[in-house]
Design an enzyme around this catalytic site. Structure first.
Site, PDB file in Angstrom:
ATOM      1  N   GLU A   1       0.984  -1.535  -0.083  1.00  0.00           N
ATOM      2  CA  GLU A   1       0.225  -0.371   0.242  1.00  0.00           C
ATOM      3  C   GLU A   1       0.721   1.286   0.092  1.00  0.00           C
ATOM      4  OE1 GLU A   1      -0.414  -2.497   2.282  1.00  0.00           O
ATOM      5  OE2 GLU A   1      -2.567  -3.039   1.585  1.00  0.00           O
TER       6      GLU A   1
ATOM      7  N   PHE B   1     -11.161  -7.529  14.277  1.00  0.00           N
ATOM      8  CA  PHE B   1     -10.379  -7.548  13.145  1.00  0.00           C
ATOM      9  C   PHE B   1     -10.079  -6.717  12.089  1.00  0.00           C
ATOM     10  CE2 PHE B   1      -8.968  -9.798   8.729  1.00  0.00           C
ATOM     11  CZ  PHE B   1      -7.641 -10.441   9.351  1.00  0.00           C
ATOM     12  N   GLN B   2      -8.005  -6.038  11.711  1.00  0.00           N
ATOM     13  CA  GLN B   2      -7.875  -5.276  10.960  1.00  0.00           C
ATOM     14  C   GLN B   2      -8.270  -4.427  11.860  1.00  0.00           C
ATOM     15  OE1 GLN B   2      -8.516  -6.962   6.808  1.00  0.00           O
ATOM     16  NE2 GLN B   2      -6.153  -7.731   7.243  1.00  0.00           N
TER      17      GLN B   2
ATOM     18  N   LYS C   1     -17.321  -0.998   6.777  1.00  0.00           N
ATOM     19  CA  LYS C   1     -17.728  -1.455   5.383  1.00  0.00           C
ATOM     20  C   LYS C   1     -19.405  -1.806   5.085  1.00  0.00           C
ATOM     21  CE  LYS C   1     -17.034  -6.388   4.395  1.00  0.00           C
ATOM     22  NZ  LYS C   1     -16.454  -8.043   4.700  1.00  0.00           N
TER      23      LYS C   1
ATOM     24  N   MET D   1      24.556   8.335   1.841  1.00  0.00           N
ATOM     25  CA  MET D   1      24.234   9.392   2.503  1.00  0.00           C
ATOM     26  C   MET D   1      24.188   9.586   4.091  1.00  0.00           C
ATOM     27  SD  MET D   1      23.552  13.199   1.768  1.00  0.00           S
ATOM     28  CE  MET D   1      22.906  13.784   0.481  1.00  0.00           C
TER      29      MET D   1
HETATM   30  C1  LIG Z   1      12.103   5.214   4.837  1.00  0.00           C
HETATM   31  C2  LIG Z   1      13.482   5.981   5.614  1.00  0.00           C
HETATM   32  N1  LIG Z   1      14.688   5.631   6.061  1.00  0.00           N
HETATM   33  C3  LIG Z   1      15.659   6.023   6.154  1.00  0.00           C
HETATM   34  C4  LIG Z   1      15.915   7.427   5.747  1.00  0.00           C
HETATM   35  C5  LIG Z   1      17.716   8.146   5.776  1.00  0.00           C
HETATM   36  N2  LIG Z   1      18.080   7.701   5.211  1.00  0.00           N
HETATM   37  C6  LIG Z   1      18.710   8.707   4.633  1.00  0.00           C
HETATM   38  S1  LIG Z   1      19.529   8.619   2.926  1.00  0.00           S
HETATM   39  C7  LIG Z   1      19.779   7.237   2.989  1.00  0.00           C
HETATM   40  C8  LIG Z   1      20.607   5.518   2.564  1.00  0.00           C
HETATM   41  C9  LIG Z   1      20.243   5.862   1.281  1.00  0.00           C
HETATM   42  O1  LIG Z   1      21.226   4.890   0.717  1.00  0.00           O
HETATM   43  P1  LIG Z   1      21.308   4.599  -1.306  1.00  0.00           P
HETATM   44  O2  LIG Z   1      19.165   4.815  -1.580  1.00  0.00           O
HETATM   45  O3  LIG Z   1      22.311   3.781  -1.021  1.00  0.00           O
HETATM   46  O4  LIG Z   1      21.498   6.111  -1.661  1.00  0.00           O
HETATM   47  P2  LIG Z   1      23.057   6.963  -1.431  1.00  0.00           P
HETATM   48  O5  LIG Z   1      23.047   8.054  -0.378  1.00  0.00           O
HETATM   49  O6  LIG Z   1      23.900   6.021  -1.174  1.00  0.00           O
HETATM   50  O7  LIG Z   1      22.667   7.076  -2.875  1.00  0.00           O
HETATM   51  C10 LIG Z   1      19.303   6.856   4.719  1.00  0.00           C
HETATM   52  C11 LIG Z   1      19.397   5.599   5.141  1.00  0.00           C
HETATM   53  C12 LIG Z   1      15.160   8.015   4.735  1.00  0.00           C
HETATM   54  N3  LIG Z   1      15.626   9.251   4.473  1.00  0.00           N
HETATM   55  N4  LIG Z   1      13.470   6.684   4.239  1.00  0.00           N
END
Ligand SMILES: Cc1ncc(C[n+]2csc(CCOP(=O)(O)OP(=O)(O)O)c2C)c(N)n1
Ligand SMILES: [Mg+2]
Lengths: 171, 581
Positions: free
Chosen positions: B51, B113-114, B163, B479
């Protein structure tokens, strides 16, 4: 590093809102979600057809936060109007409290005497207790409750304040 | 009048709103609605795999078409799974209507439920939400929900339908539902205030137009108007992440994106300007840097449709609550009718030229490995004549895409800005492709982010959507790794992307084409191969593993304290800076 406290001023806001399920939760929850204070909140339906409620909120914050609070309230769909009574000028604020005091002898007499001075009415009495009803500004009620604490205070119920602008206009 | 079931009324009401596409996933509490959909083939239902994917797909559809995205999910876990996408749409002001099933009214509150308190859970990440207890209210609720979602500052609206309300019957008059009048957003700007804004701009010696996603939300004419205003004023233009494309990147007045990973010239011009005209942006912390050092000597004008965005973080001198597109048109009319002339801005442009010459987006070239910036540059060069729709995930790759992919038109750049949701890009690309069947749609992804909604590959296969997923695979949550390097002395706690799948094999398993490339000399050919394939492609682009995203304003620093290259990095920060997001 330590968490810093911010300077805050007290404001009384009144909101006219749609009287529908969830409106109160929406407003109160918005305050919590955005980290705003609620000192007191009252709500009652005020229109003939029960469609509109009036909410009075007492809040605290720096001026720019108060401004944000008003803007955030206005952004909610069921909120029609927000007035900052504190900013808008002369207004009245009133609160009602029920104060239960128990005791005997001198303390009981003194409680009655003070109640008279504060224009609190006795609305329930037993040989060992009273319930006083008092209305007024929050300071008056605070003082009265503080006095009763010395004289056998059992419990207090307070409504939180409601307020209106002075003069002939609606706020 | 004949009575209809709540489910039929819902479908009729959606059709009355012009809905032709719904992103959803069935379940017990929406079975009556799914049955009604079965009988109404006019609405195409896109079956996602999770979803969250439905909600992000609706966002991608909305952002790329300008129409509201519609989501349909079941109660409980269906609704909670959608919450991330709803919250994302709330932060980025994306028009969305999300219909959630709910347990029957007599069961609400019984831990049935749900059952989940969908209204409670979504209250503060929606513009508004409804629990509908009577099918007779549905028509009016749907009409008002679309009105609220699309008018003013757009956002998501949830309609929770028990529902039994889907099954019960009531009368429905297709033409009888006027969207309620209680939500009336701002329109035209106050004449005196907008006149003052024009005068400030005309007198400015160092003006800047700081634009944001509001321009895109206001509609294509706002972008057109922005170009005219910038030309009249001769002023440079910068934009937030969300506003990219509202002003053409090929225009000489374009400074590039501003903020944490913005260009040196954009941030320096923001800092040194004398008049800042903020158009549909919101002074986000990623944009302003340290607040007390933010553009200290400028007169600030802020035009925004949402009054709560004004004076929220930065005090402005001239606040104007209005639809930004209309307000810009008003400014142009006033400018022209008064035959105003811009000041001579040669000196200002000379300073900008100086900042530009720093070349803040330059990066070390490499023959042996693919630099991520180079990969984006090549992708841009090889696709720009197709005016592609670009979505992204979240991380370094997102910032590199914002820096090195350039947009000349609005609604082509779809990214999760406010919430920063990893997993946004693939479903958003699916939604964008649904709304733009002939467009080239590319998700610029990271190898970590793509795994957050990778199940949506199945959706693309099922609907034969030729989306391209271009993964900048650096084997790191880049990042996070970059922040750990800069702030925590390179203690890389849990940021390595271990146990990665073989993305090419995975692509093939889903019936996609898989391409891998790790050689800069072969990159162009590999991209051409991706573009030549008429189905979905997953491109595993193996890039330099330890590249960092620069320039960068570290948290808590001012615009003037940009780090331009990695050799300026210290490796630690004080606690005050660490505590900032
Ligand atoms: C749902 C979610 N969880 C955690 C984060 C924290 N976060 C920001 S960037 C990142 C790493 C992303 O890694 P990747 O997709 O390999 O991208 P890169 O920075 O290597 O280009 C994380 C864990 C986030 N932005 N969103
Ligand atoms: Mg990565």
């Amino acid at each position: 590093m330590h968490i810093k406290e911010e300077f805050a001023e007290r404001h009384v806001l009144t909101l006219t809102v749609d009287n529908e399920a969830g409106t109160l939760a929406r407003i109160a929850g918005m305050f919590t979600a955005r980290g705003y204070n609620i000192d007191s909140l009252t709500v009652a339906d005020i229109s003939e057809d029960h469609a509109i409620s009036r909410i009075t909120i007492v809040t605290k914050g720096p001026p720019e936060v108060i401004d944000q609070i008003i803007a955030q309230c206005e952004r909610l769909v069921p909120v029609h109007k927000v007035t900052d009574l504190t900013d808008a000028g002369p207004h009245v604020e009133r609160e009602l409290a029920l104060v239960k005091v128990s005791g005997a002898g001198d303390k009981r007499v003194e409680a009655m005497r003070l109640a008279d001075i504060y224009r609190a009415r006795v609305i329930d009495a037993t040989v060992s207790s009273f319930i006083f009803e008092i209305t007024g500004g929050p300071d008056k009620i605070d003082t009265f409750v503080a006095l009763m604490r010395e004289l056998g205070l059992v419990e207090v119920g307070r409504t939180g304040i409601v307020g209106l602008m002075r003069g002939s206009e609606a706020s | 009048m004949a009575e209809k079931s709540g489910a039929d009324i819902l479908i009729e009401a959606l059709l009355a709103q012009g809905v032709d596409t719904v992103f959803g996933y069935p379940g017990g509490a929406v079975l009556p609605i799914y049955d009604a959909l079965f009988q109404h083939p006019k609405i195409l239902h896109v079956l996602v795999r999770h979803e969250a994917g439905a909600a992000h797909a609706a966002e991608g559809y909305a952002r790329s078409t300008g129409k509201p995205g519609v989501v349909l999910v079941t109660s409980g876990p269906g609704a909670t799974n959608a919450v991330t996408g709803i919250a994302d749409a709330f932060m980025d002001s994306i028009p969305m209507v999300c219909i959630t099933g709910q347990v029957a009214t007599n069961l609400i509150g019984s831990d049935a439920f749900q059952e989940a308190d969908t209204i409670g859970i979504t209250r503060h990440c929606t513009k508004h939400n409804y629990l509908v207890k009577d099918p007779a209210e549905l028509g009016a609720v749907v009409a008002e929900a679309f009105h609220i979602a699309t008018q003013g500052r757009p956002g998501p609206v949830v309609i929770d339908i028990p529902k039994n309300v889907q099954v019960a019957t009531a009368e429905f008059d297709r033409h009888g539902n006027n969207a309620a009048k209680r939500y009336v957003p701002a329109g035209d700007a106050d004449f005196a205030a907008i006149t003052q804004a024009v005068e400030l701009l005309a007198k400015a010696k160092a003006p800047i137009l700081y634009t944001g996603g509001g321009i895109i939300n206001s509609g294509p004419d706002a972008s057109a108007a922005l170009r005219e205003l910038a030309a009249l004023a001769g002023a440079p233009v910068t934009s937030t992440l969300m506003g990219l494309g509202s002003f053409p990147a090929s225009d000489p007045a374009w400074l590039g994106m501003l903020g944490m990973h913005g260009t040196y010239e954009a941030n320096m011009a923001m800092n040194q300007c004398d008049v800042m005209l903020c158009l549909g942006a919101r002074f986000d912390d990623r944009v302003t840097g340290r607040l007390d050092a933010f553009s200290p000597n400028s007169i600030k004008v802020h035009i925004d449709i949402d009054r709560s965005s004004i004076n929220k973080t930065v005090r402005v001198d001239l606040p104007i609550v209005a639809d930004v597109g209309k307000a810009i048109r008003q400014m142009i009319t006033i400018w022209n009718s008064r035959k105003l002339q811009a000041q001579k801005l040669d000196e200002w442009w000379a300073r900008i030229k100086g900042w530009r010459s720093v070349g803040s987006l330059n990066y070390p070239a490499s023959q042996s490995e693919i630099m991520p910036q180079y990969a984006i540059e090549r992708l841009f060069q090889l696709t720009k004549n197709k005016a592609p729709v670009i979505t992204t995930e979240v991380g370094q790759h997102q910032m590199w895409a914002a820096q090195h992919f350039h947009f000349d038109a609005p609604n082509k750049w779809l990214t999760s800005g406010g919430l920063g949701t990893m997993g946004y890009g693939l479903p958003a690309a699916i939604g964008a492709q649904m709304g733009n069947p002939d467009a080239l749609v590319i998700d610029i992804a990271g190898e970590a982010s793509i795994q957050m909604n990778i199940q949506e590959m199945g959706t693309a296969s099922q609907y034969r959507l030729p989306v391209k997923v271009f993964i900048l695979n650096n084997e790191w949550m880049g990042m996070v790794r970059q922040w750990q390097q800069l702030t925590y002395e390179s203690r890389y706690s849990n940021s390595y992307s271990d146990s990665l799948p073989d993305f090419v094999a995975l692509a093939e398993a889903y019936g996609w084409k898989g391409i891998r490339c790790d050689d800069p000399a072969k990159l162009d050919d590999a991209i051409a191969e991706m573009l030549a394939y008429d189905g979905p492609v997953m491109f595993d682009c193996r890039v330099s593993k330890e590249a960092n995203c620069f320039p960068m304003i570290p948290s808590g620093a001012a615009h003037t304290e940009m780090i331009l290259h990695s050799d300026e990095v210290s490796g630690t920060m004080d606690d005050e800076a660490k505590a900032l997001v």
